[in-house]
Scaffold this motif. Structure first.
Motif, PDB file in Angstrom:
ATOM      1  N   GLY A 196       0.826  -1.200   0.000  1.00 48.74           N
ATOM      2  CA  GLY A 196       0.000   0.000   0.000  1.00 48.74           C
ATOM      3  C   GLY A 196       0.863   1.254   0.000  1.00 48.74           C
ATOM      4  O   GLY A 196       2.075   1.202  -0.212  1.00 48.74           O
ATOM      5  N   ALA A 197       0.224   2.384   0.239  1.00 51.09           N
ATOM      6  CA  ALA A 197       0.933   3.663   0.212  1.00 51.09           C
ATOM      7  C   ALA A 197       1.997   3.705   1.300  1.00 51.09           C
ATOM      8  O   ALA A 197       1.773   3.291   2.429  1.00 51.09           O
ATOM      9  N   SER A 198       3.182   4.224   0.927  1.00 52.76           N
ATOM     10  CA  SER A 198       4.265   4.349   1.895  1.00 52.76           C
ATOM     11  C   SER A 198       5.181   5.484   1.477  1.00 52.76           C
ATOM     12  O   SER A 198       5.063   6.051   0.383  1.00 52.76           O
ATOM     13  N   VAL A 199       6.131   5.790   2.348  1.00 54.62           N
ATOM     14  CA  VAL A 199       7.090   6.853   2.071  1.00 54.62           C
ATOM     15  C   VAL A 199       7.986   6.513   0.887  1.00 54.62           C
ATOM     16  O   VAL A 199       8.626   7.397   0.313  1.00 54.62           O
ATOM     17  N   LEU A 200       8.024   5.252   0.479  1.00 54.84           N
ATOM     18  CA  LEU A 200       8.878   4.840  -0.621  1.00 54.84           C
ATOM     19  C   LEU A 200       8.292   5.183  -1.981  1.00 54.84           C
ATOM     20  O   LEU A 200       8.989   5.120  -2.997  1.00 54.84           O
ATOM     21  N   ASP A 201       7.020   5.545  -2.041  1.00 57.84           N
ATOM     22  CA  ASP A 201       6.380   5.880  -3.309  1.00 57.84           C
ATOM     23  C   ASP A 201       6.967   7.183  -3.856  1.00 57.84           C
ATOM     24  O   ASP A 201       7.151   8.153  -3.115  1.00 57.84           O
ATOM     25  N   ASP A 202       7.247   7.205  -5.157  1.00 58.54           N
ATOM     26  CA  ASP A 202       7.769   8.431  -5.762  1.00 58.54           C
ATOM     27  C   ASP A 202       6.931   8.910  -6.939  1.00 58.54           C
ATOM     28  O   ASP A 202       7.227   9.948  -7.538  1.00 58.54           O
ATOM     29  N   GLY A 203       5.878   8.168  -7.268  1.00 57.56           N
ATOM     30  CA  GLY A 203       4.983   8.593  -8.340  1.00 57.56           C
ATOM     31  C   GLY A 203       5.509   8.343  -9.740  1.00 57.56           C
ATOM     32  O   GLY A 203       4.804   8.610 -10.723  1.00 57.56           O
ATOM     33  N   ALA A 204       6.720   7.842  -9.886  1.00 56.15           N
ATOM     34  CA  ALA A 204       7.286   7.589 -11.214  1.00 56.15           C
ATOM     35  C   ALA A 204       6.681   6.326 -11.810  1.00 56.15           C
ATOM     36  O   ALA A 204       6.310   5.405 -11.082  1.00 56.15           O
ATOM     37  N   PRO A 205       6.568   6.266 -13.114  1.00 56.39           N
ATOM     38  CA  PRO A 205       5.988   5.068 -13.746  1.00 56.39           C
ATOM     39  C   PRO A 205       6.910   3.860 -13.583  1.00 56.39           C
ATOM     40  O   PRO A 205       8.134   3.988 -13.493  1.00 56.39           O
ATOM     41  N   LEU A 206       6.307   2.687 -13.544  1.00 65.07           N
ATOM     42  CA  LEU A 206       7.055   1.446 -13.416  1.00 65.07           C
ATOM     43  C   LEU A 206       7.683   1.097 -14.763  1.00 65.07           C
ATOM     44  O   LEU A 206       7.002   1.043 -15.777  1.00 65.07           O
ATOM     45  N   SER A 207       8.996   0.890 -14.763  1.00 60.92           N
ATOM     46  CA  SER A 207       9.678   0.538 -16.002  1.00 60.92           C
ATOM     47  C   SER A 207      10.154  -0.909 -15.938  1.00 60.92           C
ATOM     48  O   SER A 207       9.536  -1.813 -16.480  1.00 60.92           O
ATOM     49  N   ASN A 208      11.249  -1.149 -15.230  1.00 55.47           N
ATOM     50  CA  ASN A 208      11.749  -2.516 -15.082  1.00 55.47           C
ATOM     51  C   ASN A 208      12.072  -2.765 -13.618  1.00 55.47           C
ATOM     52  O   ASN A 208      12.112  -1.831 -12.806  1.00 55.47           O
ATOM     53  N   GLN A 209      12.316  -4.026 -13.279  1.00 53.74           N
ATOM     54  CA  GLN A 209      12.520  -4.378 -11.876  1.00 53.74           C
ATOM     55  C   GLN A 209      13.771  -3.724 -11.295  1.00 53.74           C
ATOM     56  O   GLN A 209      13.781  -3.267 -10.153  1.00 53.74           O
ATOM     57  N   GLU A 210      14.829  -3.677 -12.092  1.00 57.14           N
ATOM     58  CA  GLU A 210      16.069  -3.069 -11.610  1.00 57.14           C
ATOM     59  C   GLU A 210      15.855  -1.602 -11.256  1.00 57.14           C
ATOM     60  O   GLU A 210      16.318  -1.132 -10.205  1.00 57.14           O
ATOM     61  N   ASP A 211      15.167  -0.877 -12.107  1.00 51.61           N
ATOM     62  CA  ASP A 211      14.935   0.538 -11.847  1.00 51.61           C
ATOM     63  C   ASP A 211      14.000   0.726 -10.655  1.00 51.61           C
ATOM     64  O   ASP A 211      14.227   1.601  -9.811  1.00 51.61           O
ATOM     65  N   PHE A 212      12.971  -0.099 -10.568  1.00 53.80           N
ATOM     66  CA  PHE A 212      12.010   0.021  -9.459  1.00 53.80           C
ATOM     67  C   PHE A 212      12.696  -0.214  -8.118  1.00 53.80           C
ATOM     68  O   PHE A 212      12.535   0.568  -7.176  1.00 53.80           O
ATOM     69  N   ILE A 213      13.483  -1.284  -8.022  1.00 55.64           N
ATOM     70  CA  ILE A 213      14.166  -1.585  -6.766  1.00 55.64           C
ATOM     71  C   ILE A 213      15.176  -0.495  -6.435  1.00 55.64           C
ATOM     72  O   ILE A 213      15.291  -0.065  -5.275  1.00 55.64           O
TER      73      ILE A 213
END
Length: 313
Positions: A196-213
């Motif tokens: 769910g919503a957390s401080v880790l959210d940055d609003g950027a679109p999901l691209s690939n797993q490496e970038d997301f992590i």
């Protein structure tokens, strides 16, 4: 609340149903919480025939009432962390000590911290919850250490409003080694939408797993860095462990010589899987990292990591 005896019972779930907040309790008796995570201890307790036949649910207000009548230990330390970085090793070393209660990543605490309860009501509930975890169930307990979920670094200011005098530390690690661990087996906060919503959210679109992590990890380290600066947190690198538990962390946790010796009894075991021997995998993780992961981590996470390193003595 009158006549309700909760001795030996611990809160294992907090939830909202039809607009009302409730607490689910489980009987632990005088059993010590020595498992790596609170959820493991709950699973063991729920297998007891007594808990299969008897359950207790109360209103959320019971937490505050119970604290008023039978206050437990106040928290002596909070452990925040960047995940996969040695915080479980620290908590398991402390769990070797008979006079310590160690609560590791208890789901009810995360639920309350990220709830939409009014601030005053939430603070009362948090104090009641932690007081319940601080019960002296064996009679020897003197200190209560709470390890939080990695993403709860976002709720540190809220927790400090309730416990302004409790010292805290932030454990982290080379982001390359953390990220490879999550690529192998993603933690909950590294799976889109899972917590769910957390401080880790940055609003950027999901691209690939490496970038997301890499983005999530960079955000986690950045928030940890900011809070260490603003709220005098102790920055601890994985590379210092376990030796720091005989040095500056022993001073932080106020361990005497005998306690330091007992704490090291668990060293050599895998912190998350106590039945297995520990073997460092830092070099293996570094070899495994792809060029894409290295690039994304350099962009998102290397800066806050190096800044955290400058905070260490």
């Amino acid at each position: 609340m009158e006549g309700l005896n909760l001795d030996g019972w611990l809160p294992i779930r907090v939830w909202q149903a039809t607009g009302q907040w409730r607490v689910d309790w489980c009987w632990f008796g005088d059993a010590r919480l020595s498992q790596p995570f609170f959820g493991d201890a709950v699973d063991d307790a729920l297998r007891l025939p007594f808990n299969q036949g008897f359950r207790r649910q109360t209103p959320l207000s019971t937490l505050g009432q119970w604290q008023q009548q039978r206050p437990g230990l106040a928290p002596s330390a909070f452990i925040f962390h960047a995940s996969r970085c040695g915080s479980t090793l620290i908590s398991q070393m402390l769990a070797q000590l008979d006079d310590h209660i160690v609560i590791s990543e208890a789901p009810p605490l995360d639920t309350l911290l990220r709830s939409d309860l009014p601030p005053a009501e939430r603070c009362v509930a948090l104090k009641g919850l932690i007081s319940a975890y601080g019960q002296r169930r064996c009679g020897l307990e003197q200190r209560l250490v709470i390890k939080l979920d990695a993403w709860n670094i976002g709720e540190l200011p809220l927790l400090r409003e309730c416990f302004p005098d409790t010292p805290w530390l932030f454990v982290y690690r080379d982001p390359l080694e953390i990220a490879v661990s999550h690529l192998r087996r993603p933690g909950m906060h590294m799976v889109p939408g899972m917590i769910g919503a957390s401080v880790l959210d940055d609003g950027a679109p999901l691209s690939n797993q490496e970038d997301f992590i890499a983005r999530r990890l960079g955000r986690l380290l950045q928030v940890g860095l900011g809070h260490c600066r603003a709220f005098t947190g102790l920055a601890v690198n994985y590379s210092e462990l376990p030796g720091a538990m005989a040095g500056r962390l022993a001073a932080f946790f106020e361990l005497d010589d005998a306690q330091r010796g007992r704490a090291f009894a668990s060293v050599g075991q895998h912190a998350k899987q106590p039945g297995q021997a520990f073997a460092s995998d830092s070099e293996g993780k570094r070899r495994e990292a792809s060029p894409l992961l290295r690039d994304r981590l350099m962009h998102w996470a290397q800066g806050p990591y190096e800044a955290l390193e400058l905070l260490r003595p």
